[in-house]
Design a protein around this motif. Structure first.
Motif, PDB file in Angstrom:
ATOM      1  N   LEU A   1       0.836  -1.196   0.000  1.00 36.71           N
ATOM      2  CA  LEU A   1       0.000   0.000   0.000  1.00 36.71           C
ATOM      3  C   LEU A   1       0.872   1.248   0.000  1.00 36.71           C
ATOM      4  N   SER A   2       0.491   2.238  -0.807  1.00 37.14           N
ATOM      5  CA  SER A   2       1.219   3.494  -0.874  1.00 37.14           C
ATOM      6  C   SER A   2       0.250   4.569  -1.350  1.00 37.14           C
ATOM      7  N   VAL A   3       0.757   5.773  -1.601  1.00 34.21           N
ATOM      8  CA  VAL A   3      -0.068   6.882  -2.091  1.00 34.21           C
ATOM      9  C   VAL A   3       0.635   7.533  -3.273  1.00 34.21           C
ATOM     10  N   LEU A   4      -0.141   8.155  -4.126  1.00 33.00           N
ATOM     11  CA  LEU A   4       0.413   8.891  -5.260  1.00 33.00           C
ATOM     12  C   LEU A   4       0.991  10.217  -4.768  1.00 33.00           C
ATOM     13  N   THR A   5       2.155  10.564  -5.276  1.00 26.81           N
ATOM     14  CA  THR A   5       2.821  11.803  -4.892  1.00 26.81           C
ATOM     15  C   THR A   5       3.328  12.505  -6.145  1.00 26.81           C
ATOM     16  N   VAL A   6       3.831  13.705  -5.943  1.00 30.94           N
ATOM     17  CA  VAL A   6       4.519  14.451  -6.993  1.00 30.94           C
ATOM     18  C   VAL A   6       5.830  14.952  -6.418  1.00 30.94           C
ATOM     19  N   GLU A   7       6.771  15.251  -7.289  1.00 31.15           N
ATOM     20  CA  GLU A   7       8.085  15.686  -6.816  1.00 31.15           C
ATOM     21  C   GLU A   7       8.032  17.076  -6.208  1.00 31.15           C
ATOM     22  N   HIS A   8       7.233  17.971  -6.803  1.00 29.15           N
ATOM     23  CA  HIS A   8       7.201  19.359  -6.350  1.00 29.15           C
ATOM     24  C   HIS A   8       5.891  19.635  -5.620  1.00 29.15           C
ATOM     25  N   GLN A   9       5.978  19.713  -4.310  1.00 31.24           N
ATOM     26  CA  GLN A   9       4.877  20.140  -3.451  1.00 31.24           C
ATOM     27  C   GLN A   9       5.495  20.787  -2.219  1.00 31.24           C
ATOM     28  N   VAL A  10       5.157  22.044  -1.974  1.00 29.61           N
ATOM     29  CA  VAL A  10       5.861  22.785  -0.934  1.00 29.61           C
ATOM     30  C   VAL A  10       4.926  23.785  -0.268  1.00 29.61           C
ATOM     31  N   ASP A  11       5.181  23.995   1.020  1.00 27.84           N
ATOM     32  CA  ASP A  11       4.515  25.069   1.764  1.00 27.84           C
ATOM     33  C   ASP A  11       5.378  26.320   1.644  1.00 27.84           C
ATOM     34  N   ILE A  12       4.801  27.399   1.132  1.00 22.20           N
ATOM     35  CA  ILE A  12       5.531  28.650   0.935  1.00 22.20           C
ATOM     36  C   ILE A  12       5.427  29.474   2.202  1.00 22.20           C
ATOM     37  N   ALA A  13       6.563  29.850   2.760  1.00 22.19           N
ATOM     38  CA  ALA A  13       6.611  30.608   4.011  1.00 22.19           C
ATOM     39  C   ALA A  13       6.911  32.068   3.732  1.00 22.19           C
ATOM     40  N   ALA A  14       6.476  32.931   4.637  1.00 23.70           N
ATOM     41  CA  ALA A  14       6.751  34.362   4.527  1.00 23.70           C
ATOM     42  C   ALA A  14       8.238  34.615   4.758  1.00 23.70           C
ATOM     43  N   GLN A  15       8.815  35.517   3.977  1.00 25.36           N
ATOM     44  CA  GLN A  15      10.235  35.836   4.095  1.00 25.36           C
ATOM     45  C   GLN A  15      10.501  37.048   4.977  1.00 25.36           C
ATOM     46  N   ARG A  16       9.449  37.700   5.441  1.00 28.01           N
ATOM     47  CA  ARG A  16       9.600  38.844   6.327  1.00 28.01           C
ATOM     48  C   ARG A  16       8.292  39.070   7.082  1.00 28.01           C
ATOM     49  N   ASP A  17       8.380  39.869   8.133  1.00 26.67           N
ATOM     50  CA  ASP A  17       7.178  40.227   8.880  1.00 26.67           C
ATOM     51  C   ASP A  17       6.351  41.229   8.073  1.00 26.67           C
ATOM     52  N   GLY A  18       5.042  41.214   8.292  1.00 27.36           N
ATOM     53  CA  GLY A  18       4.200  42.179   7.602  1.00 27.36           C
ATOM     54  C   GLY A  18       2.730  41.852   7.746  1.00 27.36           C
ATOM     55  N   VAL A  19       1.919  42.701   7.147  1.00 29.70           N
ATOM     56  CA  VAL A  19       0.464  42.546   7.146  1.00 29.70           C
ATOM     57  C   VAL A  19       0.022  42.249   5.724  1.00 29.70           C
ATOM     58  N   VAL A  20      -0.792  41.218   5.564  1.00 28.28           N
ATOM     59  CA  VAL A  20      -1.278  40.832   4.242  1.00 28.28           C
ATOM     60  C   VAL A  20      -2.278  41.879   3.763  1.00 28.28           C
ATOM     61  N   THR A  21      -1.973  42.486   2.622  1.00 30.77           N
ATOM     62  CA  THR A  21      -2.862  43.523   2.077  1.00 30.77           C
ATOM     63  C   THR A  21      -3.690  43.028   0.899  1.00 30.77           C
ATOM     64  N   ALA A  22      -3.269  41.929   0.248  1.00 33.59           N
ATOM     65  CA  ALA A  22      -4.022  41.432  -0.910  1.00 33.59           C
ATOM     66  C   ALA A  22      -3.741  39.952  -1.096  1.00 33.59           C
ATOM     67  N   ILE A  23      -4.770  39.214  -1.492  1.00 27.84           N
ATOM     68  CA  ILE A  23      -4.668  37.801  -1.852  1.00 27.84           C
ATOM     69  C   ILE A  23      -4.975  37.694  -3.338  1.00 27.84           C
ATOM     70  N   SER A  24      -4.012  37.234  -4.105  1.00 28.83           N
ATOM     71  CA  SER A  24      -4.187  37.159  -5.557  1.00 28.83           C
ATOM     72  C   SER A  24      -4.685  35.800  -6.026  1.00 28.83           C
ATOM     73  N   LYS A  25      -4.325  34.737  -5.310  1.00 31.75           N
ATOM     74  CA  LYS A  25      -4.710  33.389  -5.711  1.00 31.75           C
ATOM     75  C   LYS A  25      -5.308  32.653  -4.519  1.00 31.75           C
ATOM     76  N   ASP A  26      -6.355  31.881  -4.809  1.00 31.73           N
ATOM     77  CA  ASP A  26      -7.003  31.114  -3.759  1.00 31.73           C
ATOM     78  C   ASP A  26      -6.839  29.623  -4.047  1.00 31.73           C
ATOM     79  N   GLU A  27      -7.378  28.796  -3.155  1.00 39.45           N
ATOM     80  CA  GLU A  27      -7.257  27.350  -3.308  1.00 39.45           C
ATOM     81  C   GLU A  27      -7.918  26.899  -4.601  1.00 39.45           C
ATOM     82  N   GLY A  28      -7.202  26.037  -5.320  1.00 38.46           N
ATOM     83  CA  GLY A  28      -7.693  25.541  -6.594  1.00 38.46           C
ATOM     84  C   GLY A  28      -7.247  26.341  -7.794  1.00 38.46           C
TER      85      GLY A  28
END
Length: 318
Positions: free
Chosen positions: A66-93
Motif C-alpha cells: 500500500l502506498s499513495v500517489l505523490t509528486v516531486e514538487h509540493q511545498v509550503d511557501i513561508a513568509a520571508q519577512r514580517d508584515g500585514v497581508v494587504t491582498a490575496i491574488s490566488k485562492d485554493e484551486g
C-alpha cells in the motif's frame, strides 16, 4: 466388638459413595437432560468467550504494498519577512505559473525608503560627475605647469601645488564613485526586501491550501500557501531485500487503486535507493506513472503496488 466393626465399615462405604457422586456431578463433561454439556451451555465460560479463528481480520495478499500517489514538487511557501497581508491574488484551486504573485504584504515604508535611496544616489552620481570634471581640469593644470617648468617659466612650488591638486581631485572622485556604488547596493537591498513582501509561486502548479487572509499580521517563517504540481504522478514504496534481485531503472510496475482494485495502472521505476534500511531490511523504490488514462488521478490517492507481477514482468525472480 464384631457389630462395631461392621458399623464402621458401612459408614466408610457410604461416605466414599457420596464423595464419588459429588465429584462426578461437578465434572465438566456431565451432560444435561438435552444432551449438551454444562460447560458448553454456560456463556460465562472463558473458553467459549474467545472468537473463533475465522473472525480475525483478513490480511493483505503477500506482495501487495500500500502506498499513495505523490509528486516531486509540493511545498509550503513561508513568509520571508514580517508584515500585514494587504491582498490575496490566488485562492485554493487556482492554477499558477512560476513567479506569479500569490499575495502581497504591506510595503509602503519600503517604497518610501526606495524613493529616498534613489534621490540620494542621484545626488552622489552628480557629485561624481563634478569630480570627474574637476579631475580633468586639475590634470590639465598640472600638465601646463610641467610645460612651464620645463621652459623655466614656473617654480618647483607651483608644479608641486598643481600635482597635489590633481591627486586630491583624483581621490575625491574615487570617494564619490564608492558612494555611487554603495547607493546602488542600497537600492538593490531595498528592492530585494520589497520583493519579499510579494509571495511568489516557486513553480507552476495549483494552490492546494491557503493559510493566510487579508489583514492578517504574519511573521517571517509563517506558512502562507501550499502549491503542488499535479503531474507527473509518482509512487514510492519499500521492497524487502529478501524479495530477490533489485529492479533496474525503467522496469515496469503494476498498480491498482485501493478504491477501485479492478482499475490497473502502469508505471516504471525511475529511482532505486542504493542503501538498505536496517530497521525494515528493505530499500526504497520510486516509480512514475504513465499512460493516457491517468488524467483524473490526483496526489494523495491510495494505490496498491502489485509487486510479484512486477517481478515477473521485469524478468526478476521473486
Amino acid at each position: 466388638m464384631m457389630r462395631r466393626g461392621v458399623l464402621v465399615v458401612f459408614f466408610s462405604t457410604v461416605a466414599w459413595a457420596v464423595v464419588v457422586t459429588i465429584g462426578c456431578g461437578g465434572s465438566s463433561g456431565e451432560s444435561n437432560s438435552n444432551g449438551t454439556s454444562r460447560s458448553a451451555a454456560n456463556p460465562s465460560n472463558p473458553a467459549t468467550a474467545n472468537p473463533p479463528a475465522s473472525a480475525s481480520p483478513e490480511r493483505t495478499k503477500a506482495g501487495d504494498i500500500l502506498s499513495v500517489l505523490t509528486v516531486e514538487h509540493q511545498v509550503d511557501i513561508a513568509a520571508q519577512r514580517d508584515g500585514v497581508v494587504t491582498a490575496i491574488s490566488k485562492d485554493e484551486g487556482s492554477a499558477v505559473k512560476t513567479g506569479e504573485i500569490l499575495a502581497q504584504l504591506d510595503d509602503r515604508s519600503l517604497q518610501m525608503e526606495l524613493i529616498k535611496a534613489n534621490d540620494d544616489l542621484q545626488v552622489e552620481d552628480n557629485n561624481r560627475k563634478y569630480k570627474e570634471a574637476e579631475l580633468k581640469a586639475k590634470s590639465a593644470a598640472y600638465h601646463r605647469q610641467q610645460q612651464l617648468r620645463a621652459l623655466g617659466l614656473s617654480s618647483d612650488a607651483d608644479l608641486e601645488a598643481a600635482e597635489f591638486q590633481e591627486k586630491a581631485a583624483e581621490y575625491d572622485l574615487h570617494g564619490y564613485e564608492a558612494l555611487v556604488e554603495s547607493g546602488h547596493a542600497e537600492i538593490n537591498r531595498l528592492q530585494l526586501e520589497a520583493d519579499q513582501t510579494r509571495i511568489h509561486a516557486p513553480f507552476s502548479g495549483v494552490v492546494v491550501r491557503r493559510y493566510v487572509r487579508e489583514g492578517q499580521a504574519i511573521s517571517k517563517g509563517d506558512k502562507c500557501f501550499r502549491v503542488s504540481q499535479l503531474a507527473p504522478l509518482q509512487v514510492q514504496f519499500q521492497i524487502p531485500e529478501s524479495s530477490g534481485r533489485r529492479p533496474a531503472v525503467g522496469a515496469p510496475v503494476e498498480l491498482s487503486l485501493v478504491e477501485d482494485s479492478a482499475r490497473r495502472l502502469n508505471a516504471h521505476v525511475v529511482k532505486v535507493s542504493p542503501t538498505i534500511d536496517a530497521a525494515s531490511d528493505s530499500y526504497d523504490v520510486l516509480a512514475q506513472l504513465a499512460g493516457p488514462t491517468i488524467s483524473d488521478l490526483r496526489p494523495g490517492m491510495a494505490v496498491k503496488v502489485i509487486w510479484p507481477g512486477t517481478l515477473a514482468a521485469s524478468g526478476t525472480k521473486p
